[in-house]
Design a protein around this motif. Structure first.
Motif, PDB file in Angstrom:
ATOM      1  N   LEU A  80      25.852  -3.771 -32.903  1.00 12.30           N
ATOM      2  CA  LEU A  80      24.359  -3.896 -32.689  1.00 12.30           C
ATOM      3  C   LEU A  80      24.241  -2.382 -32.438  1.00 12.30           C
ATOM      4  O   LEU A  80      23.403  -1.789 -33.169  1.00 12.30           O
ATOM      5  N   ASP A  81      24.867  -1.672 -31.703  1.00 12.72           N
ATOM      6  CA  ASP A  81      24.657  -0.187 -31.266  1.00 12.72           C
ATOM      7  C   ASP A  81      24.442   0.459 -32.701  1.00 12.72           C
ATOM      8  O   ASP A  81      23.506   1.462 -32.541  1.00 12.72           O
ATOM      9  N   PRO A  82      25.291   0.659 -33.441  1.00 12.07           N
ATOM     10  CA  PRO A  82      25.082   1.352 -34.822  1.00 12.07           C
ATOM     11  C   PRO A  82      23.772   1.050 -35.597  1.00 12.07           C
ATOM     12  O   PRO A  82      23.274   1.874 -36.236  1.00 12.07           O
ATOM     13  N   LEU A  83      23.519  -0.210 -35.511  1.00  7.00           N
ATOM     14  CA  LEU A  83      22.321  -0.498 -36.010  1.00  7.00           C
ATOM     15  C   LEU A  83      21.010   0.100 -35.302  1.00  7.00           C
ATOM     16  O   LEU A  83      20.010   0.167 -35.890  1.00  7.00           O
ATOM     17  N   LEU A  84      21.067   0.385 -34.068  1.00  9.78           N
ATOM     18  CA  LEU A  84      20.155   0.892 -33.148  1.00  9.78           C
ATOM     19  C   LEU A  84      19.884   2.447 -33.176  1.00  9.78           C
ATOM     20  O   LEU A  84      19.496   2.947 -32.670  1.00  9.78           O
ATOM     21  N   GLN A  85      21.166   2.965 -33.822  1.00  5.54           N
ATOM     22  CA  GLN A  85      21.072   4.442 -33.675  1.00  5.54           C
ATOM     23  C   GLN A  85      19.894   5.184 -34.506  1.00  5.54           C
ATOM     24  O   GLN A  85      19.571   4.483 -35.771  1.00  5.54           O
ATOM     25  N   PRO A  86      19.291   6.110 -34.164  1.00  5.59           N
ATOM     26  CA  PRO A  86      18.280   6.833 -34.798  1.00  5.59           C
ATOM     27  C   PRO A  86      18.819   7.316 -36.298  1.00  5.59           C
ATOM     28  O   PRO A  86      19.925   7.567 -36.143  1.00  5.59           O
ATOM     29  N   GLU A  87      17.977   7.110 -37.396  1.00  2.00           N
ATOM     30  CA  GLU A  87      18.353   7.591 -38.671  1.00  2.00           C
ATOM     31  C   GLU A  87      18.100   8.966 -38.954  1.00  2.00           C
ATOM     32  O   GLU A  87      16.759   9.326 -38.444  1.00  2.00           O
ATOM     33  N   SER A  88      18.995   9.656 -39.397  1.00  2.00           N
ATOM     34  CA  SER A  88      18.396  11.145 -39.846  1.00  2.00           C
ATOM     35  C   SER A  88      17.751  11.126 -41.086  1.00  2.00           C
ATOM     36  O   SER A  88      17.860  10.167 -42.028  1.00  2.00           O
ATOM     37  N   VAL A  89      16.927  12.160 -41.069  1.00  3.14           N
ATOM     38  CA  VAL A  89      15.776  12.086 -42.216  1.00  3.14           C
ATOM     39  C   VAL A  89      16.112  13.156 -43.285  1.00  3.14           C
ATOM     40  O   VAL A  89      16.931  14.108 -43.054  1.00  3.14           O
TER      41      VAL A  89
END
Length: 89
Positions: A80-89
């Motif tokens: 779950l935590d990897p899915l909740l990480q901010p995405e870099s733009v």
């Protein structure tokens, strides 16, 4: 960018409260769609959720996660935590 987390709920649903509690513990902001008695909204949710009509139904970045048990299983498996990480733009 913060993850886009959406959760379809009913106000009296214990599974909805449990799923939201997990997200709250993780400090995740989410959009909640309380669909009590709104069959049109439930139909829209079911379309997004591959026909699933139970609540909660949870989406992260438009990816269907599933319900409360699915969310907790992802967390238990450290997925779950990897899915909740901010995405870099």
């Amino acid at each position: 960018m913060k993850p886009n987390v959406e959760i379809y709920t009913w106000s009296s649903c214990p599974f909805c409260r449990r799923a939201k509690a997990l997200l709250d513990r993780k400090g995740v902001e989410y959009a909640e769609y309380c669909i009590d008695g709104d069959e049109d909204a439930r139909d829209q949710m079911a379309t997004r959720a591959n026909g699933r009509r139970s609540v909660p139904q949870i989406f992260i970045n438009d990816r269907h996660i599933g319900g409360c048990d699915d969310l907790h299983a992802l967390d238990a498996n450290n997925q779950l935590d990897p899915l909740l990480q901010p995405e870099s733009v």
